[in-house]
Design an enzyme around this catalytic site. Structure first.
Site, short mmCIF file in Angstrom:
data_model
loop_
_atom_site.label_atom_id
_atom_site.label_comp_id
_atom_site.label_asym_id
_atom_site.label_seq_id
_atom_site.Cartn_x
_atom_site.Cartn_y
_atom_site.Cartn_z
N GLU A 35 48.57 43.74 42.24
CA GLU A 35 49.28 42.84 41.23
C GLU A 35 49.37 43.22 39.77
OE1 GLU A 35 46.45 42.58 42.59
OE2 GLU A 35 44.86 41.65 41.11
N HIS B 43 44.36 47.17 42.71
CA HIS B 43 44.98 45.90 42.31
C HIS B 43 46.52 45.81 42.28
CE1 HIS B 43 41.64 43.35 41.20
NE2 HIS B 43 41.06 44.52 40.84
N CYS C 81 40.88 44.27 46.16
CA CYS C 81 39.36 44.64 45.40
C CYS C 81 38.08 44.25 46.23
CB CYS C 81 39.56 44.09 43.99
SG CYS C 81 38.43 44.87 42.93
#
Lengths: 198, 251
Positions: free
Chosen positions: A182, A180, A82
């Protein structure tokens, strides 16, 4: 993955939700170390460069710990996520920020023709790297951002929102993703797994 | 293309889900972490946890819950309920929440929206607005929709957007609990006048209601609770129907 523990460091410079990234690796069985210590970062086998927030203040925090000069010299695989990815570019329109200049591209703001930030799940296309091994074209990733990197030589994935932009970049050992991983369900976890196996 | 999001909402009291949750495969339907994992596997795009604990003790258990959700769930989630300071937000984000949602505290002190977006970024600040249509006026309400304010929905929404909200979660109290559809006219007006994402809430009863809120209400995301918790609508079926209706979703 073999069972040998891999030394993974998440750069902790005070910008962003690093807990989520640490947890995501934990789900993959890897304990990540949080650190802003140059020696710890340099000796890691893999480095994550996270970032959420505003570009110029994040850059200030990097400079304060001298990480702005360290990061471009790293030799092991480095993954910017990001804002981390955006800071690895030449510059960002956000706060007129000079970047680390690893990726030869500028970061610009989406226009008001679309809702800003882009928030939610969008596809990644034109996948070009081992980072996307076992990931299909048009896979969905979670994105939250107001600024984007232009399409360029170093793009290894593209996404379309208002226009086609680079949603992932690579130069040598440096990787960056705008999305993202994650937070992008099992597909995102595959990206993280691939990064560990590069 | 950016897809429309489907967001199940879980009410939490003292660290446990409240209201009946009727999931066949769950060992413990009162455990928000189990439920969150299940929803992530079933195709939910995001989750919202609303803390309705009345006590300090209850709020503390929320932090443990957020930590566990962040550990085990691989999609983004928002935490709301009783958040009124920078410290509250800092604590929740450190536990791994992706976004926080504020409501009454923003009405009482609008500067809080600026402070939070300046410190943590707009992307993690959701402003929830409960409003009720009275004599053709959409009036914002406080405290879970029980106390009317002097604020008009559209004015207040514009103000919080200018103050740095990253997203607006609009619940129509006229529609909430009716299962008769979302407040699409008001939603469309919000979505067309503001340049941030709008989450529709209140009124979901059928798949068609979701189709309508994305098409007519121009919502960016739709939130619902009971239709998902009781298995009346399966998220995967819902998304297939949305796609058949040319609405982009993640499948």
């Amino acid at each position: 993955m073999d069972s040998k523990p891999l030394k993974l460091v998440i750069i902790d410079y005070g910008a962003g939700n690093i807990k989520s990234i640490q947890f995501a690796f934990k789900r993959l069985g890897v304990d990540a170390i949080l650190s802003n210590n140059p020696e710890v970062i340099t000796s890691a086998e893999r480095v994550i460069f996270p970032g959420v927030g505003e570009a110029s203040s994040a850059m200030k925090m990097l400079k304060k710990s001298g990480l702005d000069t360290l990061i471009p010299t790293l030799k092991q695989p480095v993954l910017g996520i990001c804002l981390g990815m955006q800071l690895m570019c030449n510059s960002s329109e956000e706060g007129n920020t000079k970047g680390l200049g690893i990726f030869n591209v500028d970061v610009k703001r989406f226009s008001s023709a679309v809702k800003v930030p882009q928030m939610g799940w969008n596809t990644i296309n034109e996948l070009k790297s081992n980072l996307f091994r076992n990931i299909e074209e048009d896979a969905f990733m979670y994105l939250v951002h107001s600024f984007y990197a232009d399409m360029c030589q170093e793009a290894i994935a593209s996404t379309t929102y208002e226009l086609k932009y680079a949603s992932a970049l690579q130069k040598d050992n440096f990787y960056g993703v705008q999305f993202h991983p994650e937070k992008s369900s099992v597909v995102g976890e595959q990206v993280l797994r691939n990064f560990l196996e590069l | 293309m950016l897809t429309k999001r489907i967001i199940p909402c879980l009410d939490i009291k003292n660290g446990r889900t409240v209201k009946g949750v009727n999931f066949i495969d769950l060992r413990d339907a009162g455990d928000p972490v189990e439920l969150a994992k299940q929803y992530a596997n079933l195709g939910a795009d995001e989750l919202v946890f609303l803390d309705i604990s009345a006590t300090l003790e209850g709020r503390k258990t929320m932090h443990d819950m957020v930590l566990k959700v962040a550990e085990q769930v691989n999609i983004p989630f928002t935490v709301g309920g009783g958040i009124s300071s920078i410290e509250d937000v800092d604590d929740l984000l450190k536990c791994g929440a992706d976004k926080i949602s504020i409501n009454s505290s923003a009405i009482k002190r609008p500067d809080l929206v600026n402070e939070l977006s300046n410190k943590f970024g707009s992307q993690c600040v959701v402003v929830a607005i409960d409003a009720k249509q009275i004599n053709n006026q959409w009036i914002v309400h406080l405290a879970g929709g029980t106390i009317p304010t002097a604020l008009n929905l559209f004015d207040w929404a514009r103000e919080v957007a200018q103050r740095g909200a990253g997203e607006i979660l609009f619940t129509s109290m006229n529609n909430d609990g009716t299962k008769a559809g979302f407040a699409n006219e008001a939603l469309a007006k919000l979505s067309e006048t503001l340049n941030i994402p709008i989450i529709a809430s209140g009124g979901a009863g059928t798949v068609q209601h979701f189709v309508d809120t994305f098409k007519e209400g121009k919502a960016d995301a739709a939130l619902a609770a009971s239709v998902f918790h009781f298995g009346e609508i399966e998220i995967l079926d819902l998304k297939r129907e949305l796609r058949k209706n040319n609405i982009e979703v993640r499948l």
